[in-house]
Enzyme design. Structure first.
Site, PDB file in Angstrom:
ATOM      1  N   LYS A  90       0.852  -1.143   0.051  1.00 30.60           N
ATOM      2  CA  LYS A  90       0.037  -0.208  -0.190  1.00 30.60           C
ATOM      3  C   LYS A  90       1.178   1.111   0.143  1.00 30.60           C
ATOM      4  CE  LYS A  90      -1.703   1.296   3.879  1.00 30.60           C
ATOM      5  NZ  LYS A  90      -1.462   3.544   4.570  1.00 30.60           N
ATOM      6  N   ASN A  91       2.052   1.385   0.727  1.00 30.11           N
ATOM      7  CA  ASN A  91       2.474   2.342   0.601  1.00 30.11           C
ATOM      8  C   ASN A  91       3.929   2.368  -0.251  1.00 30.11           C
ATOM      9  OD1 ASN A  91       1.050   3.450   3.471  1.00 30.11           O
ATOM     10  ND2 ASN A  91       2.229   2.286   4.380  1.00 30.11           N
ATOM     11  N   ARG A 134      -8.783  -0.248   4.763  1.00 32.92           N
ATOM     12  CA  ARG A 134      -7.972   0.566   3.811  1.00 32.92           C
ATOM     13  C   ARG A 134      -6.736   0.178   3.725  1.00 32.92           C
ATOM     14  NH1 ARG A 134      -7.305   6.315   7.594  1.00 32.92           N
ATOM     15  NH2 ARG A 134      -5.833   6.216   5.489  1.00 32.92           N
TER      16      ARG A 134
HETATM   17  C1  EPZ Z   1       4.367   7.060   6.411  1.00 34.17           C
HETATM   18  O1  EPZ Z   1       3.209   7.661   6.829  1.00 34.17           O
HETATM   19  C2  EPZ Z   1       3.484   5.574   6.248  1.00 34.17           C
HETATM   20  N1  EPZ Z   1       2.095   6.058   5.216  1.00 34.17           N
HETATM   21  C3  EPZ Z   1       2.725   5.421   7.829  1.00 34.17           C
HETATM   22  O2  EPZ Z   1       1.566   4.396   7.640  1.00 34.17           O
HETATM   23  C4  EPZ Z   1       3.764   4.863   8.193  1.00 34.17           C
HETATM   24  O3  EPZ Z   1       3.578   4.800   9.797  1.00 34.17           O
HETATM   25  C5  EPZ Z   1       4.897   5.847   7.949  1.00 34.17           C
HETATM   26  O4  EPZ Z   1       5.252   6.882   7.136  1.00 34.17           O
HETATM   27  C6  EPZ Z   1       6.404   5.708   9.155  1.00 34.17           C
HETATM   28  O5  EPZ Z   1       6.551   4.773   8.619  1.00 34.17           O
HETATM   29  C7  EPZ Z   1       1.894   5.642   4.213  1.00 34.17           C
HETATM   30  O6  EPZ Z   1       3.131   5.902   3.335  1.00 34.17           O
HETATM   31  C8  EPZ Z   1       1.016   6.329   2.998  1.00 34.17           C
HETATM   32  P1  EPZ Z   1       6.228  10.647   8.334  1.00 34.17           P
HETATM   33  P2  EPZ Z   1       3.936   9.858   6.863  1.00 34.17           P
HETATM   34  O7  EPZ Z   1       6.668  11.218   7.678  1.00 34.17           O
HETATM   35  O8  EPZ Z   1       4.443   9.646   5.335  1.00 34.17           O
HETATM   36  C9  EPZ Z   1       6.294  13.227  11.657  1.00 34.17           C
HETATM   37  C10 EPZ Z   1      -0.239   2.646   7.755  1.00 34.17           C
HETATM   38  O9  EPZ Z   1      -0.108   2.483   9.370  1.00 34.17           O
HETATM   39  N2  EPZ Z   1       6.652  14.626  10.499  1.00 34.17           N
HETATM   40  O10 EPZ Z   1       7.200   9.556   8.591  1.00 34.17           O
HETATM   41  O11 EPZ Z   1       3.293  10.243   7.044  1.00 34.17           O
HETATM   42  C11 EPZ Z   1       4.683  13.175  11.890  1.00 34.17           C
HETATM   43  O12 EPZ Z   1       3.689  14.063  13.100  1.00 34.17           O
HETATM   44  C12 EPZ Z   1       0.350   4.160   7.917  1.00 34.17           C
HETATM   45  O13 EPZ Z   1       0.306   2.457   6.702  1.00 34.17           O
HETATM   46  C13 EPZ Z   1       6.487  16.014  10.859  1.00 34.17           C
HETATM   47  O14 EPZ Z   1       6.015  16.645  12.130  1.00 34.17           O
HETATM   48  O15 EPZ Z   1       5.282   9.225   7.857  1.00 34.17           O
HETATM   49  C14 EPZ Z   1       5.547  11.596  13.392  1.00 34.17           C
HETATM   50  O16 EPZ Z   1       5.318  11.766  13.602  1.00 34.17           O
HETATM   51  C15 EPZ Z   1       0.009   4.777   9.440  1.00 34.17           C
HETATM   52  N3  EPZ Z   1       6.642  16.806  10.149  1.00 34.17           N
HETATM   53  C16 EPZ Z   1       6.866  11.007  12.134  1.00 34.17           C
HETATM   54  O17 EPZ Z   1       6.841  12.185  11.412  1.00 34.17           O
HETATM   55  C17 EPZ Z   1       6.103  16.377   8.512  1.00 34.17           C
HETATM   56  O18 EPZ Z   1       6.140  16.953   7.803  1.00 34.17           O
HETATM   57  C18 EPZ Z   1       7.054   9.955  10.740  1.00 34.17           C
HETATM   58  O19 EPZ Z   1       5.948  10.621   9.848  1.00 34.17           O
HETATM   59  C19 EPZ Z   1       5.827  15.354   7.807  1.00 34.17           C
HETATM   60  C20 EPZ Z   1       5.693  14.127   9.440  1.00 34.17           C
END
Ligand code: EPZ
Length: 442
Positions: free
Chosen positions: A22-23, A399
């Site tokens: 998915k990701n 999802r």
């Molecule tokens: C991706 O989300 C995945 N989703 C998530 O999977 C996964 O948990 C996550 O990466 C971490 O591996 C998809 O790929 C569609 P991040 P993403 O940006 O990109 C903070 C699932 O269950 N952050 O690496 O949103 C954020 O708040 C989902 O399949 C900022 O602060 O994750 C978090 O604490 C859930 N500012 C941390 O970084 C930003 O601009 C990691 O988020 C972006 C992120």
């Protein structure tokens, strides 16, 4: 509405095929916006999130064609008239923000509804915006939208405050058509980033270093079309491995890249789950002895994936001893704990850590899914619990897991999806009376 009914106690046996990720599928679909050429994707799982991304691409003006049975998807984006990712779609799926980089890079404009938080955290996109601004975009926030404009993006050096998966993907996609070279440092290293980079390179992008903490992108004039097979879903694979572990079963997983699961395989082995690589056949998961408690800390790749933290916690609830699970990636990813406690799990939370004491004798209960991976954890706990577990709000699970009921059923699990209606005198499930209105939940 639908609920899952799980009768626990059956060790899973047999083989299960893992779908494509998915990701990886979601950013690759968004990347189709970067080129006028035909994009042919193979093996895309017909998940609800994939359908939402298709709706968004269609809304923007892309021509889309998807065969949910074969997973073959054709995307063509000759030109666009709309550059808005609307509130309804972004609110449904946060990954919609991944169209920002491609829209800016090819069209010089993007209007993205600010994604709200979700059950697991605030989920800001400040790092995405920082990347776009560093490449030369003008950003205006207002009325719940991010308006981004740029005559032409220009390559630059960007240091990400945090190795955000989405920010790395968005910035990489924005940089592929920028003028000059972009060096992205402290970026995410997940396998899904590598798959996206491979896809973009296949279209003519010039990218190196994906999978490391420094990615270099040399901008090109235009991208061509191309075809791509999306990598297997390491999180789905890990979920089925944990299902085999929690039921003390023996399951062969097909279509798995063991290399993408190193931190998970290491922890499973530490806990007493045996993993045998069976060449092209896949990975054989079994439980020769007792399951032992082990500590886990979630980290960006190549650390233990946060997306398997809830499922691993369910396994630890049945393990002998005490384990500490620390969630460092999201600030609120313990929503599954109260639901697991309803099933008899002995878990206490201290800040970002959960202490799990086992083994607990899990009992079936009525539980509610707060988010996608918590839902998977509740299904796993139901498979190990004595009696029946009714799982509500299962749309979260749909999802990210395709045919999870069929796949688990194929492994011998007693699990069914039941349409539940409400009548004046009580709640009825597919003609089976399960409780009177006002009766205490089971
Ligand atoms: C991706 O989300 C995945 N989703 C998530 O999977 C996964 O948990 C996550 O990466 C971490 O591996 C998809 O790929 C569609 P991040 P993403 O940006 O990109 C903070 C699932 O269950 N952050 O690496 O949103 C954020 O708040 C989902 O399949 C900022 O602060 O994750 C978090 O604490 C859930 N500012 C941390 O970084 C930003 O601009 C990691 O988020 C972006 C992120």
């Amino acid at each position: 509405m639908e609920q899952l009914l799980v009768e626990g106690g059956t060790p899973l046996k047999g083989r299960v095929k893992v779908n494509s990720a998915k990701n990886a599928s979601l950013p690759i679909m968004a990347a189709a916006l970067l080129t006028p050429g035909d994009i042919l994707l193979e093996g895309v799982p017909p998940l609800d999130d994939v359908k939402t991304m298709l709706s968004l691409l269609h809304h923007l003006g892309a021509r889309t064609n998807f065969n949910p049975t074969t997973g073959d998807m054709k995307l063509t984006v000759p030109n666009l008239q709309d550059f808005t990712a609307p509130y309804e779609l972004v609110g449904k799926m946060r990954a919609s923000v991944l169209v920002m980089g491609p829209l800016l890079s090819r069209y010089g404009r993007a209007r993205i509804s600010q994604p709200g938080g979700c059950a697991i955290g605030l989920r800001p996109i400040d790092l995405h915006v920082k990347g776009m601004m560093a490449l030369g975009a003008d950003i205006v926030m207002g009325h719940g939208y991010i308006e981004a404009r740029a005559k032409k993006l220009h390559g630059t050096r960007i240091y990400l405050d945090y190795p955000s998966v989405g920010a790395t993907e968005n910035t990489m996609m924005a940089a592929v058509l920028a003028e000059g070279t972009t060096v992205l440092e402290n970026c995410a290293q997940e396998p899904e980033i590598v798959d996206l980079a491979n896809f973009l390179s296949n279209l003519g992008a010039r990218i190196s270093g994906a999978g490391t903490s420094v990615i270099r992108i040399h901008g090109v004039e235009e991208l061509r079309g191309g075809r791509h097979t999306v990598i297997p879903d390491r999180i789905e694979a890990g979920t089925y491995m944990l299902a085999a572990g929690i039921t003390r079963g023996e399951v062969l997983l097909e279509n798995v890249i063991a290399d993408h699961l190193k931190p998970v395989l290491a922890k499973l082995e530490e806990a007493g789950v045996r993993i045998e690589e069976r060449g092209d056949e896949g990975l054989l998961v079994s439980v020769p002895g007792e399951i032992r408690a082990v500590d886990v800390k979630t980290l960006p790749y190549p650390g233990f994936p946060t997306d398997l933290q809830p499922q691993f916690m369910a396994l630890m609830a049945t393990a002998r001893g005490s384990s500490v699970i620390t969630e460092t990636v999201f600030e609120n990813r313990f929503m599954h704990v109260p639901q697991l406690q309803r099933m008899g799990c002995n878990i206490s939370i201290e800040g970002r850590s959960a202490l799990i004491k086992g083994p607990a004798s899990l009992t079936g209960a009525t539980v509610k899914v707060p988010d996608l991976r918590a839902g998977a954890a509740l299904i796993l706990a139901g498979l190990a619990a004595a009696g029946s577990t009714w799982i509500r709000e299962i749309h979260h699970v749909d999802r990210g897991y395709h045919e999870i009921v069929d796949k688990l059923g194929g492994l011998g699990a007693r699990i069914s999806r039941i349409k539940v209606g409400r009548s004046l005198t009580g709640t009825y499930a597919a003609g089976m009376r399960i409780k009177k209105a006002g009766e205490n939940l089971a």
